[in-house]
Scaffold this motif. Structure first.
Motif, PDB file in Angstrom:
ATOM      1  N   SER A 137      31.486  34.471  39.582  1.00  0.00           N
ATOM      2  CA  SER A 137      30.817  32.610  39.427  1.00  0.00           C
ATOM      3  C   SER A 137      29.167  32.962  39.605  1.00  0.00           C
ATOM      4  O   SER A 137      28.670  33.987  40.014  1.00  0.00           O
ATOM      5  CB  SER A 137      31.507  32.042  40.654  1.00  0.00           C
ATOM      6  OG  SER A 137      31.073  32.733  42.055  1.00  0.00           O
ATOM      7  N   THR A 150      36.141  33.783  40.045  1.00  0.00           N
ATOM      8  CA  THR A 150      37.159  32.519  39.966  1.00  0.00           C
ATOM      9  C   THR A 150      38.104  32.822  38.683  1.00  0.00           C
ATOM     10  O   THR A 150      37.807  33.376  37.642  1.00  0.00           O
ATOM     11  CB  THR A 150      36.367  31.323  39.770  1.00  0.00           C
ATOM     12  OG1 THR A 150      37.180  30.089  39.534  1.00  0.00           O
ATOM     13  CG2 THR A 150      35.331  31.419  38.517  1.00  0.00           C
ATOM     14  N   PRO A 188      34.513  29.397  43.258  1.00  0.00           N
ATOM     15  CA  PRO A 188      35.745  28.556  43.637  1.00  0.00           C
ATOM     16  C   PRO A 188      35.756  27.983  45.147  1.00  0.00           C
ATOM     17  O   PRO A 188      34.907  28.398  45.721  1.00  0.00           O
ATOM     18  CB  PRO A 188      36.807  29.760  43.524  1.00  0.00           C
ATOM     19  CG  PRO A 188      35.941  31.108  43.806  1.00  0.00           C
ATOM     20  CD  PRO A 188      34.748  30.651  43.432  1.00  0.00           C
ATOM     21  N   GLY A 217      39.933  30.266  47.296  1.00  0.00           N
ATOM     22  CA  GLY A 217      40.369  30.179  45.813  1.00  0.00           C
ATOM     23  C   GLY A 217      39.871  31.261  45.323  1.00  0.00           C
ATOM     24  O   GLY A 217      40.048  31.502  44.010  1.00  0.00           O
TER      25      GLY A 217
END
Length: 660
Positions: free
Chosen positions: A289, A296, A338, A342
């Motif tokens: 990310s 993610t 995320p 997550g």
């Protein structure tokens, strides 16, 4: 088939002037082109005692043998023809990507069917072949303002070219710094990175100097990746444990390679695509990310943009795409981190596959509209394609058009371009592709056709008329004037063996209530750029047209009142009245093609289906209706080919300049 007979006397011959006439200017002042003089209007009387023309003999077109135009190329042989059908860039793949430039080269380092590496620049179009340093092992693109090209050699020496245009010169790449022992490189944004042993060296000054740091002691670096925002990733190989090789580990750096930290998530593999550092699995993605730490699974948008590689493939079609819609090193950007909890962590497990994949369906399309009949079927027949020659002119798909919300992102928009596409001279024997710019005076190209070794480019003028340009394998584009014909209407090209060309306007459907005259542009076999090389012909009730040697055109027409049951054949000659060859030829079956072979006029005829048999419980299955070739005779009949008759035409067989 029977016909009302039209006896034809021996006909005058067309001839091309091959030199200055008596009393003309000296050779040094002679014009660069010569016109085809008009033949006498009246046919000479048959000499006393000469045998009469046999009405049942095949009609021979009254055209004299003349040398072909100097630019005409002979058709390719069978082996070379297979090579011409290949896309010279089908083996090319993207090896570097910048903000506005992508570099492509053939896979495997073998024989390059295109003649070298090429660049696609969003502003400049296709550029190449590039003069990369000898024995290069890596190519990259970096630079926030100007995409500079970099190349490394096996010795670890880095070379730099200021841009794609500089990379066209043999001395365009200049040596910079070096990283001895470097085995892998990457570059993006303002950084260039190289890995040698357990160290990664990073340059922030265009490769002049490098600073290095150990990623993981005792573990050699197998790959290094640089994101345009300065985030780096490295893959290291741990020592093997017995017979089992250790799994590679991924490390990340947020300070331009000064310090490294083992990633909390370990993907099975890593690659970089633009600003994405990810596992390369579109069905089960894991992407680093934007924060440079968390991975993610919620990844979307990478494949929503077309790659610059679509601009590299050659085509006869004019293609363009909206500016700014290509995939680049910065677009789309890395995804957002995320939500809390997550992020992907640990070793990446095998992704589950639902086995669905992407399935495409093929629908069946029916042909709507009224069916044709008799001679009217020629309106729906395909014009014989010109035979491939050693060279052809093609177009890249790198044109640019204005952005608009009316089109989906990445869709084609060739109708109105702000930059015309780049064209190319393709040599199928030498296996080279030479990009050439669009001609001046053609801001809106519409169509490109090839025949006999030249390309004919049709451009849209200010009033929508067709402006014509021609180009051979050598020399520049030649402007050959405008014609009062809509540029988009010229759909087909055909060529006679001597270089006479015919551009056919799109014909109305055979079932149209009111047929428009058949129209075409004919080019005499004059030097490229000759004034008044093209002329426009119109055939009321016309159904087919072909070029004939000497700048002539063979026209077939069917009177509207005959509903396709009658056929007239005429020779339209340069500077002379039309010469009728046959009138009121009776047609009781469908004609699907007209061709000139061995100086004769041939028609492909589709037999009528067998009539239904009364008393049968249901309709009979359709019988095969294989077309058969018929030759036009002096008496105006279409005679079926026989084993003892004339040699039937062969698709694509080359003829001499007289059409024999």
């Amino acid at each position: 088939m029977t016909a009302s007979r039209l006896a034809l006397l021996p006909l005058p011959l067309l001839a091309a002037s091959c030199g200055p006439a008596a009393g003309s200017a000296p050779a040094a002042l002679a014009p660069a082109w010569v016109a085809i003089p008009a033949a006498p209007l009246e046919a000479p009387a048959r000499a006393a005692g000469a045998p009469a023309v046999d009405p049942s003999a095949p009609l021979i077109l009254p055209i004299a043998a003349a040398p072909p135009a100097t630019w005409v190329e002979p058709p390719l042989g069978e082996k070379e023809r297979a090579r011409a059908a290949r896309d010279p860039f089908r083996e090319h793949s993207e090896i570097a990507l910048g903000e506005r430039v992508a570099i492509f080269a053939a896979k495997g380092g073998g024989a390059d069917p295109a003649g070298g590496a090429f660049a696609v620049d969003e502003k400049l179009g296709v550029v190449g072949p590039l003069k990369l340093p000898a024995r290069f092992t890596w190519v990259g693109v970096a630079g926030p303002q100007v995409d500079a090209l970099y190349a490394a050699t096996p010795e670890g020496v880095l070379h730099r070219a200021a841009g794609v245009r500089g990379a066209l010169r043999p001395d365009g790449f200049e040596p910079r710094g070096s990283v001895p022992g470097a085995t892998t490189w990457d570059a993006a944004g303002t950084l260039i990175a190289a890995a040698a042993g357990e160290r990664v060296s990073v340059s922030a000054d265009e490769g002049r100097s490098f600073t290095s740091a150990v990623v993981a002691p005792g573990k050699p670096v197998r790959a290094v990746f640089v994101r345009p925002d300065g985030v780096l990733a490295a893959v290291v190989q741990a020592p093997a444990r017995g017979q089992q090789p250790a799994a590679p580990d991924s490390f990340l750096s947020l300070d331009r390679g000064k310090t490294w930290k083992r990633s909390a998530f370990q993907p099975r593999s890593i690659e970089r695509a633009g600003s994405w550092i990810w596992n390369g699995d579109a069905s089960c993605p894991a992407v680093l990310s934007r924060d440079g730490q968390a991975w993610t699974r919620a990844a979307a948008g990478l494949y929503a943009r077309p790659t610059l590689g679509i601009a590299l493939h050659l085509s006869p079609a004019i293609r363009a795409i909206e500016a700014g819609s290509f995939r680049s090193a910065v677009a789309p950007p890395a995804p957002e981190p995320p939500p809390r909890g997550g992020a992907a962590v640990g070793r990446e497990p095998p992704c589950k596959s639902d086995g669905g994949g992407v399935v495409g369906g093929l629908g069946l399309m029916g042909v709507l509209g009224a069916s044709c009949g008799g001679a009217l079927c020629l309106l729906e027949s395909a014009t014989p394609l010109p035979q491939p020659t050693r060279t052809r002119i093609a177009t890249f798909g790198d044109g640019i058009c204005e952005p608009t919300s009316a089109r989906p992102p990445g869709s084609a928009c060739a109708a109105h371009v702000t930059r015309p596409p780049t064209f190319a001279v393709v040599d199928h024997i030498a296996s080279t592709v030479t990009p050439v710019a669009a001609p001046e005076g053609c801001p809106q190209p519409v169509a490109l056709h090839n025949a006999a070794g030249v390309g004919v480019l049709i451009c849209r003028g200010g009033s929508g008329s067709a402006t014509l340009f021609v180009r051979g394998a050598q020399g520049p584009w030649h402007a050959e004037g405008s014609q009062a014909t809509p540029a988009e209407a010229l759909k087909w090209i055909a060529a006679a063996p001597d270089g006479t060309l015919l551009l056919l306007q799109s014909a109305p459907p055979a079932g149209a209530l009111q047929r428009e005259p058949l129209q075409a542009l004919v080019r005499s076999p004059l030097p490229l750029g000759a004034p008044q090389a093209w002329r426009r012909i119109t055939a009321p009730d016309g159904v087919a047209a072909l070029p004939a040697p000497g700048g002539a055109a063979l026209l077939a027409s069917s009177p509207a009142a005959s509903a396709g049951k009658r056929l007239d054949v005429t020779l339209d000659r340069f500077g002379q009245p039309a010469l009728p060859l046959a009138r009121n030829v009776e047609v009781d079956q469908d004609l699907t093609r007209m061709e000139i072979r061995d100086g004769q006029v041939w028609f492909r005829v589709r037999p009528n289906p067998a009539p239904d048999v009364k008393g049968m419980p249901g309709p009979l299955p359709p019988e095969p209706r294989d077309p058969r070739w018929h030759v036009l005779t002096h008496g105006g009949e279409l005679v079926l080919e026989t084993s003892s008759g004339p040699t039937p035409p062969t698709e694509g067989r080359p003829l001499d300049p007289a059409g024999r």
